[in-house]
Structure formats: structure tokens, C-alpha cells
Design a protein around this motif. Structure first.
Motif, PDB file in Angstrom:
ATOM      1  N   ARG A  96       5.577  29.719 -34.635  1.00 23.72           N
ATOM      2  CA  ARG A  96       6.782  28.988 -34.264  1.00 23.72           C
ATOM      3  C   ARG A  96       6.384  27.886 -33.293  1.00 23.72           C
ATOM      4  NH1 ARG A  96       8.472  31.068 -38.164  1.00 23.72           N
ATOM      5  NH2 ARG A  96      10.049  32.713 -38.326  1.00 23.72           N
ATOM      6  N   ARG A 144       3.578  41.930 -29.437  1.00 16.08           N
ATOM      7  CA  ARG A 144       4.413  42.990 -28.862  1.00 16.08           C
ATOM      8  C   ARG A 144       4.142  44.309 -29.563  1.00 16.08           C
ATOM      9  NH1 ARG A 144      10.249  43.247 -28.638  1.00 16.08           N
ATOM     10  NH2 ARG A 144       9.762  44.680 -26.947  1.00 16.08           N
ATOM     11  N   LEU A 181       3.161  36.798 -32.941  1.00 19.57           N
ATOM     12  CA  LEU A 181       3.805  35.512 -33.179  1.00 19.57           C
ATOM     13  C   LEU A 181       2.967  34.431 -32.528  1.00 19.57           C
ATOM     14  CD1 LEU A 181       6.523  34.077 -34.156  1.00 19.57           C
ATOM     15  CD2 LEU A 181       7.215  34.245 -31.770  1.00 19.57           C
ATOM     16  N   LEU A 185       2.670  30.999 -30.908  1.00 18.45           N
ATOM     17  CA  LEU A 185       3.655  30.200 -30.190  1.00 18.45           C
ATOM     18  C   LEU A 185       3.019  28.900 -29.733  1.00 18.45           C
ATOM     19  CD1 LEU A 185       6.571  30.310 -29.012  1.00 18.45           C
ATOM     20  CD2 LEU A 185       5.565  31.283 -26.937  1.00 18.45           C
ATOM     21  N   LEU A 200      13.380  34.485 -24.406  1.00 20.03           N
ATOM     22  CA  LEU A 200      13.791  35.810 -24.869  1.00 20.03           C
ATOM     23  C   LEU A 200      14.871  35.686 -25.945  1.00 20.03           C
ATOM     24  CD1 LEU A 200      13.893  37.967 -21.610  1.00 20.03           C
ATOM     25  CD2 LEU A 200      12.038  37.662 -23.260  1.00 20.03           C
ATOM     26  N   LEU A 211      13.102  34.665 -29.083  1.00 21.19           N
ATOM     27  CA  LEU A 211      12.402  35.808 -29.667  1.00 21.19           C
ATOM     28  C   LEU A 211      13.393  36.717 -30.399  1.00 21.19           C
ATOM     29  CD1 LEU A 211       9.850  36.794 -26.870  1.00 21.19           C
ATOM     30  CD2 LEU A 211       9.404  35.535 -28.988  1.00 21.19           C
ATOM     31  N   TYR A 212      14.569  36.871 -29.861  1.00 26.83           N
ATOM     32  CA  TYR A 212      15.627  37.625 -30.535  1.00 26.83           C
ATOM     33  C   TYR A 212      16.010  36.953 -31.841  1.00 26.83           C
ATOM     34  CZ  TYR A 212      20.446  39.179 -31.378  1.00 26.83           C
ATOM     35  OH  TYR A 212      21.615  39.629 -31.951  1.00 26.83           O
ATOM     36  N   MET A 223      11.818  39.118 -33.051  1.00 24.33           N
ATOM     37  CA  MET A 223      10.748  39.740 -32.271  1.00 24.33           C
ATOM     38  C   MET A 223      11.273  40.582 -31.109  1.00 24.33           C
ATOM     39  SD  MET A 223       7.404  39.138 -32.935  1.00 24.33           S
ATOM     40  CE  MET A 223       6.557  38.913 -31.365  1.00 24.33           C
ATOM     41  N   LEU A 224      12.585  40.558 -30.876  1.00 21.19           N
ATOM     42  CA  LEU A 224      13.176  41.262 -29.743  1.00 21.19           C
ATOM     43  C   LEU A 224      14.526  41.827 -30.159  1.00 21.19           C
ATOM     44  CD1 LEU A 224      12.710  41.773 -26.653  1.00 21.19           C
ATOM     45  CD2 LEU A 224      14.094  39.727 -26.241  1.00 21.19           C
TER      46      LEU A 224
END
Length: 412
Positions: free
Chosen positions: A111, A192, A206, A208, A395, A398-399, A403-404
Motif C-alpha cells: 500500500r 502483525r 503489508l 507500506l 490504524l 489498517l482497519y 489488517m486490524l
């Protein structure tokens, strides 16, 4: 309520079967990725260095562009034999600019996150603090590791971000314009460990790519088209808005922040105008019709919120810290979003929120502080760097990237 995006990708974003070069931002099919010979080292009889004209053209200089040659090969498991010397190599390169493509970046879903803001919005400071938080406190909370994908990222983070701000406590200089030379991205692998109640732990990775922009690069459409092609490749945007550039906000904290602000005399630097130019670039990439919302998730964060917090009511969501439980608290996320929206309207800046709602299918509002206090004569304040909710935009992304996990403690 927002839902996380499917893991296979963001609507409108090219499939990860295609890799986007984090340097020139050209899409590259995996079978077209080049390999670079490992070259000569010690007793190893590899190929001799030659001038790489494509790399020299990208950097604008022949310095550092004499390297072992690149070559095309099918490759197996990321390795191929050099046709010149016969030695195997796993060094991969972009076929367009010949910059290295780190293995971790090629082999993981990636990403590209673009950091955008007008001059003095604090982009470089935000990057320095965000990465430090991910490597330490937030990384521990998420059971995650953040590792640089290449030596250039390691060196640039230490030289341009960590050493001056976190070690020497000096404020970072204004980002240089892309017109002066190509920008070096920061490329990381975020991994993660996800632990299910009845399943074995699994690792999700991921790649980044973080990219910051100089404020003057967004002052005209011509410069944007010429130097900010990465906007067309971005999978997500983080807009940083200095609230002190909003007259309604500055009026309430005039005593806490001395000195005049010049942005009011420079309409090109106003947050709404900067966001509008970025939106135009994104529309060219996605080919959307006027009025059709763009699919790119957008986080819009008011920076320097520490200056504004004393003026807010004690029950304001911006007075609360995150729960820090390794998930996204959706109730807290909604409360902060509504609080920032209310502040924008109170400051006669509600058109910013209205425009975002018209142009983007998914945007969220944040309030954060990278430093946690007002700087003093070019240096970090006496209390040191004390970030407040600096990780919130990432965050949320990521959601959105799957990923979250998101939870609603209140049961809503």
C-alpha cells in the motif's frame, strides 16, 4: 459505520498482481521485473559495474549510477542466474527507473500512503513520530514489527527524521520541493501476528510506502502534474491540516501561539485548495465522472491539537486517549470524527468536510499532535516529544486494509 475493505484490494486500485514501483510509481507486471547482477566482491567474479543510464536519468546524476548490469529473466522464487557471469542473484529492479525493488516489497501486499498538506502542516515531523511509535509503543500494542525494506530507507529515516528530531530535539526543516530532485520514499514491511481464539497464530504482512510532499509542490496544477505522479499511485491519502491556518481556530488560541500566520494571504496554501488539487489528480487516475465519489480512503487530520485541547470542553473526545488494546475502537473513532467535524463547522471551515463528503466514498476526521507541545525557538519543548494520538489515521487505514479488527465496546 465503516467496514474494512476486502483483503484482495481496494476498489479502483490495481490488483497486487501488478507491483507499483515505490520510486517512479510505474505499474510493473511481476514477469517484467528485472534482476541486477550481484557484481564483484572479494573473490567473487561477478560482472563489472557499468553506467546505468536509466537510474542516472531518474536521479539526475551519474554519481552512484555505476552498478552491475540489470537483465531480464523469468526468475524462480525471486532469483535468476546472470547471463554475463552465471552467478545467481535475488536483487530485483524496476524496468522503468532501475531503482531496486526490495524482496519484501515485491512478495507482500503493498500500500502506498501519500502524506499531503500545505507548507507548515508538519508532514516530516509526523512521519518521524509515527514511525517511531510503530517501532515501539504502538508496535508492541499491535503485536507487530516494522522493518525497513532497504538500506536507503534505514539511512534516510536516521539522517532526516530520527536523529535531528528524536535525538537532538531539533525541529525538522521544511520539506524540499520535488522540483529540486526525486523524492526518496520510506519503504517498510509491517508484520502483525494475529491470534485467533481457536486457531493457530498467523502472520499478516503489508508493505507500506510513505511519501511526503513539499507544500509548494501543491501550489499549482502544473507542478502537481509534473512532480507528484505518486498521487495517482496512492492507495490511501493522509491529509494533514494545520488548524492554525483556519482563522476561526486561531482566534481562540492567539495568546498560546505568538506570531502572525501568513497563509491567509496565500490562497494556494489554504487546506481546501490543496485538497482540491490532489482530488483532481486522483480523478485523472481513476477516471471517475464529476460527482462520482473517489474510492481512495482518505484520512484528514488536524495537527497540533495540543494547542487547541485546553479550549475544548472536558467531555470532548479529543481529551481522551485511545484504549490501546490492539484493535480499532469504532465507538471512539465515531466520537472523534464527530468532534472534529463540529470544530470545523464552529471555525467556519465546514466546507472542508462538505467537500470531502462529496468527493470521497470514505473519509475520516482526526485530531492529533506529533510533538505534544509548543516548540521553543526551533527546538522541541522542554517536555520532549510526547505524541498524542499520532497513530490514529494509520490504524484506521489498517482497519480499512483488513489488517486490524474493529470493535464496538458499547455494543452498538
Amino acid at each position: 459505520m465503516t467496514r474494512p475493505l476486502a483483503r484482495v484490494g481496494i476498489p479502483g486500485v490495481p490488483s497486487r498482481r501488478e507491483i507499483t514501483c515505490p520510486y517512479c510509481f510505474a505499474p510493473v507486471a511481476p514477469q517484467r521485473i528485472l534482476f541486477r547482477c550481484r557484481g564483484q566482491a572479494g573473490r567473487r567474479q561477478g560482472c563489472a559495474p557499468v553506467l546505468d543510464r536509466e537510474l542516472a536519468e531518474y536521479t539526475g546524476s551519474t554519481a552512484g549510477a555505476s552498478l552491475p548490469p540489470v537483465f531480464a529473466a523469468p526468475g524462480r522464487r525471486g532469483r535468476a542466474d546472470c547471463p554475463g557471469c552465471g552467478l545467481p542473484t535475488g536483487n530485483r529492479a524496476c524496468p522503468h527507473c532501475h531503482n531496486p525493488l526490495p524482496s519484501a516489497y515485491c512478495d507482500s501486499p503493498g500500500r502506498i500512503v501519500a502524506l499531503v498538506g500545505a507548507k507548515n502542516a508538519g508532514k516530516s515531523t509526523y512521519i518521524a513520530v509515527l514511525l517511531h511509535e510503530l517501532m515501539n509503543r504502538v508496535g508492541t500494542e499491535l503485536d507487530a514489527s516494522l522493518v525497513a525494506c532497504d538500506d536507503r530507507t534505514i539511512e534516510r529515516y536516521k539522517r532526516d527524521f530520527a536523529r535531528p528530531l528524536l535525538e537532538e530535539r531539533r525541529l525538522l526543516p521544511t520539506t524540499a520541493s520535488a522540483a529540486t530532485g526525486p523524492r526518496e520514499p520510506l519503504v517498510y514491511l509491517l508484520t502483525r501476528t494475529r491470534r485467533g481464539r481457536f486457531s493457530r497464530p498467523r502472520n499478516d504482512s503489508l508493505a507500506l510506502v510513505l511519501f511526503d510532499t513539499a507544500g509548494e509542490d501543491l501550489r499549482s496544477r502544473e507542478v502537481t502534474d509534473l512532480h507528484l505522479r505518486y498521487l495517482e499511485a496512492a492507495d490511501a491519502i493522509v491529509f494533514l491540516v494545520d488548524p492554525l491556518e483556519l482563522p476561526g481556530a486561531r482566534a481562540g488560541v492567539r495568546d498560546a501561539v505568538p506570531g502572525p500566520r501568513a497563509a491567509g494571504d496565500d490562497p494556494d496554501s489554504e487546506p481546501l485548495n490543496v485538497i482540491a488539487r490532489v482530488t483532481e489528480a486522483l480523478r485523472q487516475r481513476h477516471g471517475t465522472r464529476p460527482g462520482e465519489p473517489l474510492p481512495v480512503p482518505v484520512a484528514v487530520a488536524l495537527t497540533k491539537i495540543d494547542v487547541l485541547r485546553p479550549a475544548l470542553l472536558r467531555q470532548s473526545a479529543l481529551h481522551r486517549s485511545r484504549s490501546g488494546r490492539g484493535v480499532l475502537d469504532l465507538d471512539d473513532r465515531d466520537a472523534v470524527d464527530e468532534q472534529v467535524r463540529a470544530l470545523l463547522h464552529d471555525w467556519q471551515a465546514g466546507q472542508l468536510d462538505t467537500y470531502l463528503g462529496q468527493q470521497y466514498a470514505d473519509h475520516a476526521l482526526f485530531g492529533l499532535s506529533a510533538l505534544g507541545g509548543v516548540p521553543d525557538r526551533g527546538r522541541v519543548g522542554a517536555g520532549g516529544v510526547r505524541p498524542y494520538r499520532a497513530e490514529d489515521p494509520l490504524l484506521w487505514l489498517l482497519y480499512r486494509f483488513g489488517m486490524l479488527d474493529g470493535v464496538r465496546p458499547g455494543g452498538g
